[in-house]
Design an enzyme around this catalytic site. Sequence first.
Site, PDB file in Angstrom:
ATOM      1  CD  GLU A 190      -3.008  -0.761   2.375  1.00 48.16           C
ATOM      2  OE1 GLU A 190      -4.136  -1.262   2.272  1.00 48.16           O
ATOM      3  OE2 GLU A 190      -2.623  -0.118   3.384  1.00 48.16           O
ATOM      4  CB  CYS A 191       0.730   4.355   0.196  1.00 48.80           C
ATOM      5  SG  CYS A 191       0.972   6.129  -0.100  1.00 48.80           S
TER       6      CYS A 191
END
Length: 431
Positions: free
Chosen positions: A325-326
Amino acid sequence: MTKGLMIAAPSSGAGKTTLTLALLRALKDAGRAVVSAKSGPDYIDPRFHQAASGKPCVNLDAWAMTPETLSYLALSQAGSADLMIVEAAMGLFDGAASGKGSAADLAVELGIPVVLVIDCAKQAQSVAALVHGFRTFRSDIDLAGVILNRVGSTRHEKMLRDALAPHEVEVLGAVEKSGALSLPERHLGLVQANEHPDLEAFLKGAADICRDRIDLELVFKKAAQLKGVERRLGDLPEPLGQRIAVAQDVAFAFAYPHLLNHWLASGAELSFFSPLADEAPDKDADAIFLPGGYPELHAGKLAGAAWFFSGMSEAAKAGRLIYGECGGYMTLGDGMIDAEGTRHRMLGLLPLETSFKARKRHLGYRKLRPLNGSPWTRLLTAHEFHYASILSEGKTTRLFAAEDAAGNPLGDLGQNVGSVSGSFAHVIASS
């Protein structure tokens, strides 16, 4: 049952985080069993809460979570504590692009009163109009009192109190402006708690000021019993696997505790490893999670982490599920350019080049419909907040079909190659 209270403000920057930390520590020192929660998707402030109270902090998000999930997480967090303090996000009535999900909505959902922190540095009698507006704007909000923050002098405090006296709003405390109540900031918010040079001394000093300037017993008395009578399991995404290896250090610190705890409660086993310490994920793990964080600040060190690189490569070749994520998503890519323009090689598991030299802010809630190759099948709620730009990405299978909070389509997000996938969205809950 545990009582609850929300600390809110008319806007960001009023000092509510610092005063929340001061209250948590001061109440803990006074012998109160106190826990905390943070409204919204913030993943930095909860670590400060934990340092102040000695107890983990949970995110409660009135936009991203169903009422059942909010009740489940709030009551689970409260446990046998005397008091749960919920810190609001932004201004009390500020919500998502759709207008929903504000801290005020959360206070109503939990059935708790609100204490308003007001930055009084540049006002005097006008404070009465501001408080009157916040007290009457919504009839379902119980404004229990105010804390006057950044007061300039004894005379200034008297002017503020005199202005509020006719309006039946109780002043719970008045805190003078002080450099001892400021925390260093970075582009995503406060510098992380584990990077603060002397956090314990800061918390002690803030608590001392709080004890002198705020009526702690009155604050406690203003709290109300949390709504809800049973801890029904909420709508949260299922575990990524049976044995999940989670990256955890200052570069990968943005994993939501409620998700990790839910995975544990669902029977999954979690192990943790530090890419910055050149650790590889557990070879027995059948899934690997790279959360968000600040990999861009440590890109050079990550690029030289040979054991981490080889462990991730072996996991991908073995077909183990890998999800980022990210910041974790960027780390799965081919390369990352830092703010100074230097390119650093990344894991090369997804065809992705990102840059912090070409900065662009991406911010907002997301509704996600998983596509083929996603670790999940149910609809998800998520949040996106980063300053990285995508320089290039390969023609891969996309991970999610996305909408913003108002339901406007954003196209497809993320990438999936074999057992490896990721996107910039931080998943919060199921919808």
